[in-house]
Motif scaffolding. Structure first.
Motif, PDB file in Angstrom:
ATOM      1  N   ALA A 122       0.932  -1.241   0.153  1.00 38.44           N
ATOM      2  CA  ALA A 122      -0.050  -0.131  -0.019  1.00 38.44           C
ATOM      3  C   ALA A 122       0.664   1.010   0.152  1.00 38.44           C
ATOM      4  CB  ALA A 122      -0.986   0.110   1.206  1.00 38.44           C
ATOM      5  N   TYR A 123       0.484   2.052  -0.798  1.00 34.48           N
ATOM      6  CA  TYR A 123       1.280   3.490  -0.776  1.00 34.48           C
ATOM      7  C   TYR A 123       0.594   4.680  -1.225  1.00 34.48           C
ATOM      8  CZ  TYR A 123       0.249   3.279  -6.038  1.00 34.48           C
ATOM      9  OH  TYR A 123      -0.440   3.494  -7.032  1.00 34.48           O
ATOM     10  N   ARG A 124       1.090   5.826  -0.883  1.00 30.09           N
ATOM     11  CA  ARG A 124       0.710   7.230  -1.238  1.00 30.09           C
ATOM     12  C   ARG A 124       1.766   7.958  -1.550  1.00 30.09           C
ATOM     13  NH1 ARG A 124      -2.663  10.301   3.015  1.00 30.09           N
ATOM     14  NH2 ARG A 124      -2.328  11.813   1.458  1.00 30.09           N
ATOM     15  N   PRO A 125       1.536   9.015  -2.150  1.00 34.83           N
ATOM     16  CA  PRO A 125       2.605  10.021  -2.357  1.00 34.83           C
ATOM     17  C   PRO A 125       2.967  10.705  -1.325  1.00 34.83           C
ATOM     18  CG  PRO A 125       0.898  10.316  -4.073  1.00 34.83           C
ATOM     19  CD  PRO A 125       0.065   9.352  -2.907  1.00 34.83           C
ATOM     20  N   SER A 126       4.407  11.075  -1.314  1.00 29.62           N
ATOM     21  CA  SER A 126       4.702  11.861   0.006  1.00 29.62           C
ATOM     22  C   SER A 126       5.811  12.733  -0.461  1.00 29.62           C
ATOM     23  CB  SER A 126       5.465  10.749   1.069  1.00 29.62           C
ATOM     24  OG  SER A 126       5.960  11.307   2.187  1.00 29.62           O
ATOM     25  N   CYS A 127       5.627  13.403  -1.594  1.00 37.77           N
ATOM     26  CA  CYS A 127       6.811  14.354  -1.965  1.00 37.77           C
ATOM     27  C   CYS A 127       6.939  15.373  -1.247  1.00 37.77           C
ATOM     28  CB  CYS A 127       5.969  14.735  -3.407  1.00 37.77           C
ATOM     29  SG  CYS A 127       5.401  13.555  -4.421  1.00 37.77           S
ATOM     30  N   ALA A 128       8.428  16.005  -1.264  1.00 39.56           N
ATOM     31  CA  ALA A 128       8.562  17.123  -0.261  1.00 39.56           C
ATOM     32  C   ALA A 128       8.218  18.154  -0.608  1.00 39.56           C
ATOM     33  CB  ALA A 128      10.212  17.069  -0.468  1.00 39.56           C
ATOM     34  N   SER A 129       8.029  18.703  -1.955  1.00 40.13           N
ATOM     35  CA  SER A 129       7.696  19.990  -2.074  1.00 40.13           C
ATOM     36  C   SER A 129       6.543  20.185  -3.023  1.00 40.13           C
ATOM     37  CB  SER A 129       8.798  20.654  -2.705  1.00 40.13           C
ATOM     38  OG  SER A 129       9.160  20.128  -3.858  1.00 40.13           O
ATOM     39  N   CYS A 130       5.762  19.193  -2.987  1.00 32.29           N
ATOM     40  CA  CYS A 130       4.628  19.184  -3.858  1.00 32.29           C
ATOM     41  C   CYS A 130       3.115  18.284  -3.251  1.00 32.29           C
ATOM     42  CB  CYS A 130       4.605  18.610  -5.106  1.00 32.29           C
ATOM     43  SG  CYS A 130       3.538  18.525  -6.481  1.00 32.29           S
ATOM     44  N   THR A 131       1.959  18.948  -3.265  1.00 29.02           N
ATOM     45  CA  THR A 131       1.077  18.223  -2.802  1.00 29.02           C
ATOM     46  C   THR A 131      -0.133  18.261  -4.035  1.00 29.02           C
ATOM     47  OG1 THR A 131      -0.133  20.147  -1.946  1.00 29.02           O
ATOM     48  CG2 THR A 131       1.384  18.842  -0.487  1.00 29.02           C
ATOM     49  N   ALA A 132       0.211  18.109  -5.343  1.00 30.18           N
ATOM     50  CA  ALA A 132      -0.535  18.218  -6.369  1.00 30.18           C
ATOM     51  C   ALA A 132      -1.427  16.724  -6.543  1.00 30.18           C
ATOM     52  CB  ALA A 132       0.275  18.310  -7.750  1.00 30.18           C
ATOM     53  N   CYS A 133      -0.865  15.615  -6.092  1.00 29.34           N
ATOM     54  CA  CYS A 133      -1.718  14.305  -6.162  1.00 29.34           C
ATOM     55  C   CYS A 133      -2.637  14.263  -5.076  1.00 29.34           C
ATOM     56  CB  CYS A 133      -0.627  13.331  -6.129  1.00 29.34           C
ATOM     57  SG  CYS A 133       0.500  12.987  -7.593  1.00 29.34           S
ATOM     58  N   VAL A 134      -3.833  14.133  -5.352  1.00 27.46           N
ATOM     59  CA  VAL A 134      -4.987  14.153  -4.265  1.00 27.46           C
ATOM     60  C   VAL A 134      -5.981  12.736  -4.550  1.00 27.46           C
ATOM     61  CG1 VAL A 134      -7.191  15.569  -3.425  1.00 27.46           C
ATOM     62  CG2 VAL A 134      -5.088  16.690  -4.411  1.00 27.46           C
ATOM     63  N   SER A 135      -6.243  12.134  -3.500  1.00 31.61           N
ATOM     64  CA  SER A 135      -7.013  11.078  -3.705  1.00 31.61           C
ATOM     65  C   SER A 135      -8.628  11.485  -4.135  1.00 31.61           C
ATOM     66  CB  SER A 135      -7.072  10.260  -2.376  1.00 31.61           C
ATOM     67  OG  SER A 135      -5.751   9.752  -2.031  1.00 31.61           O
ATOM     68  N   VAL A 136      -9.015  10.718  -4.858  1.00 27.30           N
ATOM     69  CA  VAL A 136     -10.584  11.091  -5.316  1.00 27.30           C
ATOM     70  C   VAL A 136     -11.273   9.964  -5.150  1.00 27.30           C
ATOM     71  CG1 VAL A 136     -10.011  13.129  -6.525  1.00 27.30           C
ATOM     72  CG2 VAL A 136     -10.014  10.871  -7.583  1.00 27.30           C
ATOM     73  N   ARG A 137     -12.674  10.111  -4.937  1.00 27.43           N
ATOM     74  CA  ARG A 137     -13.758   9.041  -5.120  1.00 27.43           C
ATOM     75  C   ARG A 137     -15.075   9.334  -5.350  1.00 27.43           C
ATOM     76  NH1 ARG A 137     -13.869   7.934   1.653  1.00 27.43           N
ATOM     77  NH2 ARG A 137     -15.493   9.474   2.263  1.00 27.43           N
ATOM     78  N   VAL A 138     -15.865   8.769  -6.019  1.00 26.90           N
ATOM     79  CA  VAL A 138     -17.157   9.098  -6.326  1.00 26.90           C
ATOM     80  C   VAL A 138     -18.010   8.712  -5.567  1.00 26.90           C
ATOM     81  CG1 VAL A 138     -18.786   8.780  -8.342  1.00 26.90           C
ATOM     82  CG2 VAL A 138     -16.360   8.731  -9.019  1.00 26.90           C
ATOM     83  N   VAL A 139     -19.234   9.449  -5.056  1.00 28.08           N
ATOM     84  CA  VAL A 139     -20.009   9.133  -4.264  1.00 28.08           C
ATOM     85  C   VAL A 139     -21.349   8.335  -5.173  1.00 28.08           C
ATOM     86  CG1 VAL A 139     -21.753  10.020  -2.585  1.00 28.08           C
ATOM     87  CG2 VAL A 139     -19.621  11.339  -3.051  1.00 28.08           C
ATOM     88  N   ALA A 140     -21.024   6.950  -4.993  1.00 32.06           N
ATOM     89  CA  ALA A 140     -21.958   6.064  -5.821  1.00 32.06           C
ATOM     90  C   ALA A 140     -23.518   6.415  -5.831  1.00 32.06           C
ATOM     91  CB  ALA A 140     -21.582   4.701  -5.676  1.00 32.06           C
ATOM     92  N   HIS A 141     -23.955   6.530  -4.519  1.00 33.39           N
ATOM     93  CA  HIS A 141     -25.448   6.616  -4.399  1.00 33.39           C
ATOM     94  C   HIS A 141     -25.929   7.836  -4.968  1.00 33.39           C
ATOM     95  CE1 HIS A 141     -24.179   8.238  -0.671  1.00 33.39           C
ATOM     96  NE2 HIS A 141     -25.344   8.560  -0.493  1.00 33.39           N
ATOM     97  N   GLU A 142     -25.112   8.806  -5.282  1.00 31.22           N
ATOM     98  CA  GLU A 142     -25.508  10.172  -5.474  1.00 31.22           C
ATOM     99  C   GLU A 142     -25.226  10.465  -6.965  1.00 31.22           C
ATOM    100  OE1 GLU A 142     -24.567  13.171  -3.040  1.00 31.22           O
ATOM    101  OE2 GLU A 142     -25.102  12.167  -1.300  1.00 31.22           O
ATOM    102  N   PHE A 143     -24.473   9.564  -7.815  1.00 34.82           N
ATOM    103  CA  PHE A 143     -24.076   9.793  -8.981  1.00 34.82           C
ATOM    104  C   PHE A 143     -25.262   9.891 -10.004  1.00 34.82           C
ATOM    105  CE2 PHE A 143     -22.895   7.730 -13.267  1.00 34.82           C
ATOM    106  CZ  PHE A 143     -22.105   8.758 -13.630  1.00 34.82           C
ATOM    107  N   GLU A 144     -25.373  10.843 -10.777  1.00 30.16           N
ATOM    108  CA  GLU A 144     -26.416  10.988 -11.795  1.00 30.16           C
ATOM    109  C   GLU A 144     -25.825  10.997 -13.164  1.00 30.16           C
ATOM    110  OE1 GLU A 144     -29.640  10.341 -11.618  1.00 30.16           O
ATOM    111  OE2 GLU A 144     -29.681  10.210  -9.217  1.00 30.16           O
ATOM    112  N   PRO A 145     -25.713  10.213 -14.167  1.00 30.83           N
ATOM    113  CA  PRO A 145     -24.760  10.339 -15.346  1.00 30.83           C
ATOM    114  C   PRO A 145     -25.631  11.295 -16.096  1.00 30.83           C
ATOM    115  CG  PRO A 145     -26.249   8.514 -15.530  1.00 30.83           C
ATOM    116  CD  PRO A 145     -26.432   8.783 -14.014  1.00 30.83           C
ATOM    117  N   ASN A 146     -24.770  12.199 -16.952  1.00 31.66           N
ATOM    118  CA  ASN A 146     -25.411  13.220 -17.800  1.00 31.66           C
ATOM    119  C   ASN A 146     -25.714  12.743 -19.084  1.00 31.66           C
ATOM    120  OD1 ASN A 146     -22.897  12.721 -19.147  1.00 31.66           O
ATOM    121  ND2 ASN A 146     -21.543  14.482 -17.926  1.00 31.66           N
ATOM    122  N   ALA A 147     -26.051  13.468 -19.965  1.00 35.12           N
ATOM    123  CA  ALA A 147     -26.773  12.854 -21.278  1.00 35.12           C
ATOM    124  C   ALA A 147     -25.941  12.186 -22.120  1.00 35.12           C
ATOM    125  CB  ALA A 147     -27.307  14.294 -22.135  1.00 35.12           C
TER     126      ALA A 147
END
Length: 262
Positions: free
Chosen positions: A57-82
């Motif tokens: 298991a790993y995650r970014p740990s960069c000394a001078s950058c925090t550009a990498c951000v974990s993201v997750r979709v809220v499945a039960h609220e997802f509404e696909p667009n057209a």
């Protein structure tokens, strides 16, 4: 009283060139996932932004950058667009099967074609059959391969056109790596469809989230992840909704980047 699992030991990699933002260096913190409580540890680490690769298991740990951000979709609220609804309808005829995490030559050949088309100079381009088998089969947690096939005809199994190595965590599905037939002219948007299928699967199973890995603001390769809303990002104070990023990207970017995970 015995603790449910021993507190893990963490290690840090040496800096190396960042694959997403030119001129920057990346560094990762990581730990091993092993023993009878590997799944519980993976769940706990996933909630604070870690990703799994085989038994690490790993995650970014960069000394001078925090550009990498974990993201997750809220499945039960997802509404696909057209556009997304059309994509779901276009691929509704596919045979989709959750298989045990066992590597096959058919999967590997599809992966090779995908890498040659989308990432010819990437870090995975040199993978051989053994490397692929390690990626799929060396999982200490509840993992599976979801296969996407063309419809069965005359009793014969349809052609494999997409696959995703997926972990089932306590609070959602984590898409570890997806690949697909990037040159299928009659199936544009396969990568996007695979993500949406995971969102719908999670919702059907009562799982609240689909983890998409890391979004890197400023990296064109990661723009596609902002198209799935509501999207939560992990910040210093915990998970919160992403509300200030545009979801539209150019047609060229969409065609080139759909389905990639990191």
């Amino acid at each position: 009283m015995t603790a449910p699992f021993r507190f893990p030991r963490f290690f840090v990699t040496s800096p190396s060139p960042c694959p997403y933002l030119p001129g920057r260096q990346e560094r990762k913190v990581f730990t091993e996932l092993n023993g009878p409580h590997a799944g519980e540890l993976n769940d706990a680490l996933g909630r604070i932004g870690f990703r799994r690769s085989q038994s690490v298991a790993y995650r970014p740990s960069c000394a001078s950058c925090t550009a990498c951000v974990s993201v997750r979709v809220v499945a039960h609220e997802f509404e696909p667009n057209a556009t997304q609804r059309k994509l779901i309808k276009r691929n509704a005829d596919l045979d989709v099967t959750a298989c045990r995490p066992w590597a096959t030559d058919e999967q590997f050949q599809l992966l090779r074609r995908y890498l040659a088309s989308r990432h010819p100079g990437g870090g995975m381009a040199g993978m051989d059959e053994g490397d692929y088998a390690d990626m799929v089969e060396h999982s200490p947690v509840n993992s599976f391969i979801i296969e996407y096939r063309e419809p069965t005809q005359n009793g014969r199994q349809g052609r494999l056109i997409g696959a995703c190595l997926t972990d089932q965590q306590a609070d959602g599905l984590s898409m570890i790596y997806s690949f697909f037939d990037a040159d299928a002219a009659d199936r544009p948007g396969l990568g996007n469809f695979i993500i949406m299928d995971h969102i719908l699967r999670a919702r059907s199973a009562g799982l609240p989230y689909v983890y998409l890995g890391y979004w890197v603001k400023g990296s064109a390769r990661m723009e596609y992840k902002t198209r799935y809303r509501p999207l939560e990002v992990l910040g210093p104070s915990g998970w919160h909704l992403l509300v200030d990023e545009p979801v539209a990207v150019s047609a060229t970017t969409q065609a080139a980047l759909e389905g990639e995970l990191a």
